[in-house]
Design a protein around this motif. Structure first.
Motif, PDB file in Angstrom:
ATOM      1  N   ARG A   1      17.006  24.501  57.278  1.00  0.00           N
ATOM      2  CA  ARG A   1      17.877  24.502  56.523  1.00  0.00           C
ATOM      3  C   ARG A   1      18.818  23.343  56.982  1.00  0.00           C
ATOM      4  N   GLU A   2      19.249  23.104  57.730  1.00  0.00           N
ATOM      5  CA  GLU A   2      20.008  22.489  58.256  1.00  0.00           C
ATOM      6  C   GLU A   2      19.904  20.707  57.062  1.00  0.00           C
ATOM      7  N   VAL A   3      18.724  19.997  57.043  1.00  0.00           N
ATOM      8  CA  VAL A   3      17.834  18.817  56.597  1.00  0.00           C
ATOM      9  C   VAL A   3      17.744  19.574  54.894  1.00  0.00           C
ATOM     10  N   ASN A   4      17.229  20.626  54.780  1.00  0.00           N
ATOM     11  CA  ASN A   4      16.925  20.949  53.461  1.00  0.00           C
ATOM     12  C   ASN A   4      18.050  20.751  53.164  1.00  0.00           C
ATOM     13  N   GLU A   5      18.902  20.931  54.032  1.00  0.00           N
ATOM     14  CA  GLU A   5      20.668  21.286  52.853  1.00  0.00           C
ATOM     15  C   GLU A   5      20.533  19.721  52.048  1.00  0.00           C
ATOM     16  N   VAL A   6      21.233  18.915  53.137  1.00  0.00           N
ATOM     17  CA  VAL A   6      21.456  17.476  53.172  1.00  0.00           C
ATOM     18  C   VAL A   6      20.307  16.610  51.865  1.00  0.00           C
ATOM     19  N   ILE A   7      18.902  17.371  52.340  1.00  0.00           N
ATOM     20  CA  ILE A   7      18.129  16.404  50.660  1.00  0.00           C
ATOM     21  C   ILE A   7      18.134  17.366  49.818  1.00  0.00           C
ATOM     22  N   PHE A   8      18.426  18.252  49.270  1.00  0.00           N
ATOM     23  CA  PHE A   8      18.813  18.869  48.267  1.00  0.00           C
ATOM     24  C   PHE A   8      20.128  17.665  47.621  1.00  0.00           C
ATOM     25  N   ALA A   9      21.372  18.194  48.630  1.00  0.00           N
ATOM     26  CA  ALA A   9      22.416  17.356  48.053  1.00  0.00           C
ATOM     27  C   ALA A   9      22.291  15.952  47.552  1.00  0.00           C
ATOM     28  N   ALA A  10      21.360  15.595  48.475  1.00  0.00           N
ATOM     29  CA  ALA A  10      20.866  13.946  48.176  1.00  0.00           C
ATOM     30  C   ALA A  10      21.271  14.345  46.235  1.00  0.00           C
ATOM     31  N   ILE A  11      19.773  14.532  46.546  1.00  0.00           N
ATOM     32  CA  ILE A  11      19.216  15.251  45.269  1.00  0.00           C
ATOM     33  C   ILE A  11      20.293  14.726  44.229  1.00  0.00           C
ATOM     34  N   ARG A  12      20.611  16.242  44.373  1.00  0.00           N
ATOM     35  CA  ARG A  12      21.625  17.519  43.298  1.00  0.00           C
ATOM     36  C   ARG A  12      22.578  16.190  43.120  1.00  0.00           C
TER      37      ARG A  12
END
Length: 312
Positions: free
Chosen positions: A223-234
């Motif tokens: 979850r944590e790394v996915n949230e970081v990746i999604f935020a970076a793209i968004r």
């Protein structure tokens, strides 16, 4: 020629392992290994700077072209296994785990914008000594594949984009949910992974429940790394730059989209083919966000038809 679908044998395998008192993790590892082997693939890894990158490759190399497969957000290299089973007899397949995904390193302090990830793909392929390839990508991986093709025209023979990210001219159900603070692509608690599968896929592949349970546990742990990746793209504000970049693609491009896609509206495919100099759009009825997973045999046929006689 292709290897038979492993679905029926997977059911038998999962059932037999249950009766031998194996743990769910053991069942998962055995089943994943069986799927890979049935597709003619082996797991391997390579060091790229400070990153350990996991990938799948042919068990037996052949004289055919190379295909590089790039998964989507929150996914991994095994999203390509069933499609690869229809291709490894004639092509040398490499399905990679991007940084932050699958069995690859998951640092939180590196860049995860689409441009950053396209750069990682370039470094990974250099480390694997892949000088020229057909490149496939799904969702986020589709946008990354498109950027890689734009930045390295001399290394790409063709591009296949399965429901690619990068352009959101037409909104989807996902956009509305994210704006309301609800992201079904990032499982947080039990039950969320099934919701993700139901949301992203219209035609779900069979996955025995012990395997599905382990997949959910892994998704929640990420979850944590996915949230970081999604935020970076968004937060990158990439769309205008992305649209300009894909006009530089020199290789022929096939865009394949499921008409029932709730993650990214299939009509965005029209924008892709209008922007890319040499591109075609194929819309698949009754398919969601991952055509290569939902309809692997048809996807393989579309690819072979697209690249022509070299596929024979």
């Amino acid at each position: 020629m292709h290897r038979p679908s492993p679905v029926k044998l997977l059911i038998i395998l999962a059932a037999s392992l249950l009766f031998t008192a194996c743990s769910r993790q053991d069942i998962y590892e055995t089943a994943i290994g069986f799927e890979r082997s049935s597709a003619g693939l082996d797991a391997a890894s390579v060091e790229v700077g400070n990153l350990d990158i996991a990938y799948l490759r042919n068990q037996e190399a052949n004289t055919g072209d190379t295909i590089v497969m790039i998964h989507g957000f929150g996914a991994n290299k095994d999203n390509w296994t069933r499609l690869a089973g229809y291709l490894t007899d004639d092509f040398n397949v490499y399905a990679i785990d991007l940084p932050g995904h699958g069995d690859s390193s998951k640092p939180l302090d590196i860049g995860y914008r689409l441009e950053d990830q396209a750069g990682y793909v370039s470094r990974i392929l250099d480390a694997l000594s892949i000088d020229e390839a057909h490149v496939m990508g799904n969702s986020m991986g589709g946008a990354i594949a498109a950027l890689y093709a734009a930045n390295h025209p001399d290394k790409v023979k063709s591009v296949v984009l399965f429901s690619p990210a990068g352009i959101l001219e037409y909104e989807s159900e996902l956009v509305k949910l994210v704006m309301e603070g609800d992201n079904p692509l990032i499982p947080k608690q039990p039950g969320d992974f099934k919701r993700l599968m139901d949301f992203a896929l219209e035609k779900e592949p069979f996955i025995p429940w012990p395997i599905l349970g382990v997949m959910e546990e892994r998704a929640i742990a990420n979850r944590e790394v996915n949230e970081v990746i999604f935020a970076a793209i968004r937060d990158a504000g990439f769309e205008s730059d992305f649209r300009n970049a894909i006009t530089r693609i020199k290789a022929p491009v096939l865009v394949i989209w499921g008409k029932e896609d709730r993650v990214i509206n299939y009509r965005n495919g029209e924008i892709f083919v209008a922007a890319i100099p040499d591109a075609w759009l194929e819309v698949m009825e009754g398919i969601g966000h991952a055509p290569m997973l939902e309809a692997p045999e048809e996807s393989a046929q579309l690819f072979r038809k697209f690249i022509g006689p070299t596929a024979e």
